[in-house]
Design a protein around this motif. Structure first.
Motif, PDB file in Angstrom:
ATOM      1  N   GLN A  44       0.984  -1.204  -0.061  1.00 49.28           N
ATOM      2  CA  GLN A  44      -0.028   0.048   0.110  1.00 49.28           C
ATOM      3  C   GLN A  44       0.873   1.431   0.149  1.00 49.28           C
ATOM      4  N   GLU A  45       0.375   2.424  -0.552  1.00 48.94           N
ATOM      5  CA  GLU A  45       1.044   3.782  -0.624  1.00 48.94           C
ATOM      6  C   GLU A  45       0.830   4.413   0.917  1.00 48.94           C
ATOM      7  N   PRO A  46       1.641   4.894   1.514  1.00 53.27           N
ATOM      8  CA  PRO A  46       1.481   5.451   2.871  1.00 53.27           C
ATOM      9  C   PRO A  46       0.244   6.334   2.630  1.00 53.27           C
ATOM     10  N   SER A  47      -0.088   6.953   1.570  1.00 49.97           N
ATOM     11  CA  SER A  47      -1.479   8.203   1.475  1.00 49.97           C
ATOM     12  C   SER A  47      -2.427   7.297   1.423  1.00 49.97           C
ATOM     13  N   GLU A  48      -2.555   6.013   1.605  1.00 48.53           N
ATOM     14  CA  GLU A  48      -3.892   5.281   1.496  1.00 48.53           C
ATOM     15  C   GLU A  48      -4.366   5.276   2.807  1.00 48.53           C
ATOM     16  N   GLU A  49      -5.777   5.583   2.867  1.00 49.79           N
ATOM     17  CA  GLU A  49      -6.491   5.496   4.152  1.00 49.79           C
ATOM     18  C   GLU A  49      -6.136   4.634   5.084  1.00 49.79           C
ATOM     19  N   GLU A  50      -6.141   3.291   4.591  1.00 51.19           N
ATOM     20  CA  GLU A  50      -6.047   2.038   5.559  1.00 51.19           C
ATOM     21  C   GLU A  50      -4.526   1.714   5.855  1.00 51.19           C
ATOM     22  N   TYR A  51      -3.643   2.538   5.187  1.00 49.11           N
ATOM     23  CA  TYR A  51      -2.003   2.268   5.445  1.00 49.11           C
ATOM     24  C   TYR A  51      -1.633   1.919   6.912  1.00 49.11           C
ATOM     25  N   VAL A  52      -1.155   0.976   7.337  1.00 47.68           N
ATOM     26  CA  VAL A  52      -0.457   0.705   8.572  1.00 47.68           C
ATOM     27  C   VAL A  52       0.973   0.414   8.332  1.00 47.68           C
ATOM     28  N   ASP A  53       1.866   1.097   9.045  1.00 45.65           N
ATOM     29  CA  ASP A  53       3.280   0.700   8.969  1.00 45.65           C
ATOM     30  C   ASP A  53       3.674  -0.436   9.878  1.00 45.65           C
ATOM     31  N   THR A 105      10.109 -10.262   9.411  1.00 45.08           N
ATOM     32  CA  THR A 105      10.552  -9.248   8.265  1.00 45.08           C
ATOM     33  C   THR A 105       9.457  -8.461   7.560  1.00 45.08           C
ATOM     34  N   CYS A 106       9.308  -7.410   7.511  1.00 41.06           N
ATOM     35  CA  CYS A 106       8.457  -6.450   7.068  1.00 41.06           C
ATOM     36  C   CYS A 106       9.100  -5.642   6.047  1.00 41.06           C
ATOM     37  N   VAL A 107       8.527  -5.306   4.829  1.00 39.07           N
ATOM     38  CA  VAL A 107       9.047  -4.696   3.353  1.00 39.07           C
ATOM     39  C   VAL A 107       7.861  -3.857   3.162  1.00 39.07           C
ATOM     40  N   ASN A 108       8.057  -2.697   2.891  1.00 38.07           N
ATOM     41  CA  ASN A 108       7.194  -1.601   2.434  1.00 38.07           C
ATOM     42  C   ASN A 108       7.744  -1.384   0.787  1.00 38.07           C
ATOM     43  N   VAL A 109       6.935  -1.747  -0.235  1.00 35.65           N
ATOM     44  CA  VAL A 109       7.126  -1.509  -1.456  1.00 35.65           C
ATOM     45  C   VAL A 109       5.819  -0.973  -1.981  1.00 35.65           C
ATOM     46  N   ALA A 110       5.857   0.300  -2.169  1.00 32.97           N
ATOM     47  CA  ALA A 110       4.529   0.985  -2.411  1.00 32.97           C
ATOM     48  C   ALA A 110       4.097   0.814  -4.065  1.00 32.97           C
ATOM     49  N   ARG A 163       9.398 -17.841   3.967  1.00 34.00           N
ATOM     50  CA  ARG A 163       7.994 -18.144   3.816  1.00 34.00           C
ATOM     51  C   ARG A 163       7.587 -18.616   5.191  1.00 34.00           C
ATOM     52  N   PRO A 164       6.297 -18.665   5.469  1.00 38.52           N
ATOM     53  CA  PRO A 164       5.375 -18.231   4.642  1.00 38.52           C
ATOM     54  C   PRO A 164       5.170 -16.760   5.109  1.00 38.52           C
ATOM     55  N   MET A 165       4.680 -15.957   3.946  1.00 41.63           N
ATOM     56  CA  MET A 165       4.574 -14.666   3.873  1.00 41.63           C
ATOM     57  C   MET A 165       3.154 -13.941   3.486  1.00 41.63           C
ATOM     58  N   VAL A 166       2.769 -12.645   3.758  1.00 42.39           N
ATOM     59  CA  VAL A 166       1.482 -12.312   3.641  1.00 42.39           C
ATOM     60  C   VAL A 166       1.909 -10.811   2.730  1.00 42.39           C
ATOM     61  N   ILE A 167       1.349 -10.966   1.560  1.00 41.41           N
ATOM     62  CA  ILE A 167       1.414  -9.643   0.725  1.00 41.41           C
ATOM     63  C   ILE A 167       0.118  -8.741   1.194  1.00 41.41           C
ATOM     64  N   MET A 168       0.100  -7.631   1.468  1.00 39.04           N
ATOM     65  CA  MET A 168      -1.112  -6.729   2.023  1.00 39.04           C
ATOM     66  C   MET A 168      -1.186  -5.840   1.108  1.00 39.04           C
ATOM     67  N   CYS A 169      -2.192  -5.536   0.716  1.00 37.37           N
ATOM     68  CA  CYS A 169      -2.895  -4.354  -0.110  1.00 37.37           C
ATOM     69  C   CYS A 169      -4.292  -4.007   0.207  1.00 37.37           C
ATOM     70  N   ARG A 170      -5.182  -3.306  -0.233  1.00 38.34           N
ATOM     71  CA  ARG A 170      -6.584  -2.700  -0.016  1.00 38.34           C
ATOM     72  C   ARG A 170      -7.548  -3.767  -0.196  1.00 38.34           C
ATOM     73  N   SER A 171      -7.227  -4.612  -1.538  1.00 37.03           N
ATOM     74  CA  SER A 171      -8.269  -5.419  -1.713  1.00 37.03           C
ATOM     75  C   SER A 171      -7.624  -6.838  -2.458  1.00 37.03           C
ATOM     76  N   ALA A 172      -6.459  -7.041  -2.363  1.00 39.41           N
ATOM     77  CA  ALA A 172      -5.693  -8.058  -2.674  1.00 39.41           C
ATOM     78  C   ALA A 172      -5.530  -8.200  -4.415  1.00 39.41           C
ATOM     79  N   ARG A 173      -6.322  -7.227  -5.105  1.00 38.60           N
ATOM     80  CA  ARG A 173      -5.938  -7.059  -6.525  1.00 38.60           C
ATOM     81  C   ARG A 173      -4.525  -6.894  -6.848  1.00 38.60           C
ATOM     82  N   ARG A 174      -3.840  -5.779  -6.133  1.00 36.59           N
ATOM     83  CA  ARG A 174      -2.620  -5.319  -6.331  1.00 36.59           C
ATOM     84  C   ARG A 174      -1.595  -6.649  -5.879  1.00 36.59           C
TER      85      ARG A 174
END
Length: 151
Positions: A38-47, A58-63, A94-105
């Motif tokens: 998620q982009e930091p500007s998205e309403e639902e973004y949590v760092d 391990t947490c990686v942020n790649v918008a 692994r295992p890992m989770v990829i997070m975004c708003r709706s899972a499309r991205r």
């Protein structure tokens, strides 16, 4: 003993959940890495990086830009971004989770790593997209991004 998925796609976290609660939940369920696209500007973004470090995740942020409309957004959904994401995913535990708003991205991001890891041809990619019903397939800019990546 059944096969556990090694990569899970997730929509955004519940609005009231704290970073500690999210990371604690994922840690409890055995996740070793979180990729927040998620982009930091998205309403639902949590760092989650600081909490993740405290819990050994391990947490990686790649918008990945959230795009819409009729444009294909080639200036935002770049091949370089796709390559970075593919390499990041291949290198994480692994295992890992990829997070975004709706899972499309998230589904497109997972697909880059999957295609690279398994050295898929363009024909195999198109067949897999058609058969798997991945969420990004219904989003023209994301589908175009994946198609460009595979050329």
């Amino acid at each position: 003993h059944g096969h556990e998925p090694q990569t899970v796609l997730s929509g955004h976290v519940h609005a009231d959940a704290t970073a500690g609660e999210v990371v604690g939940y994922l840690r409890y369920h055995g996740y070793r890495a979180i990729v927040n696209i998620q982009e930091p500007s998205e309403e639902e973004y949590v760092d989650l990086a600081e909490e993740g470090a405290q819990h050994g995740i391990t947490c990686v942020n790649v918008a990945v830009p959230k795009v819409g409309g009729s444009s294909m957004h080639e200036d935002k959904l770049t091949l370089n971004l796709a390559q970075i994401l593919g390499l990041v995913l291949l290198g994480l535990p692994r295992p890992m989770v990829i997070m975004c708003r709706s899972a499309r991205r998230a589904s497109a991001v997972w697909f880059f790593a999957h295609a690279v890891k398994h050295d898929l041809t363009s024909a195999q990619v198109m067949m897999l997209i058609a058969q798997a019903g991945l969420p990004f397939a219904g989003d023209p800019p994301l589908l175009f991004w994946v198609a460009r990546f595979m050329m």
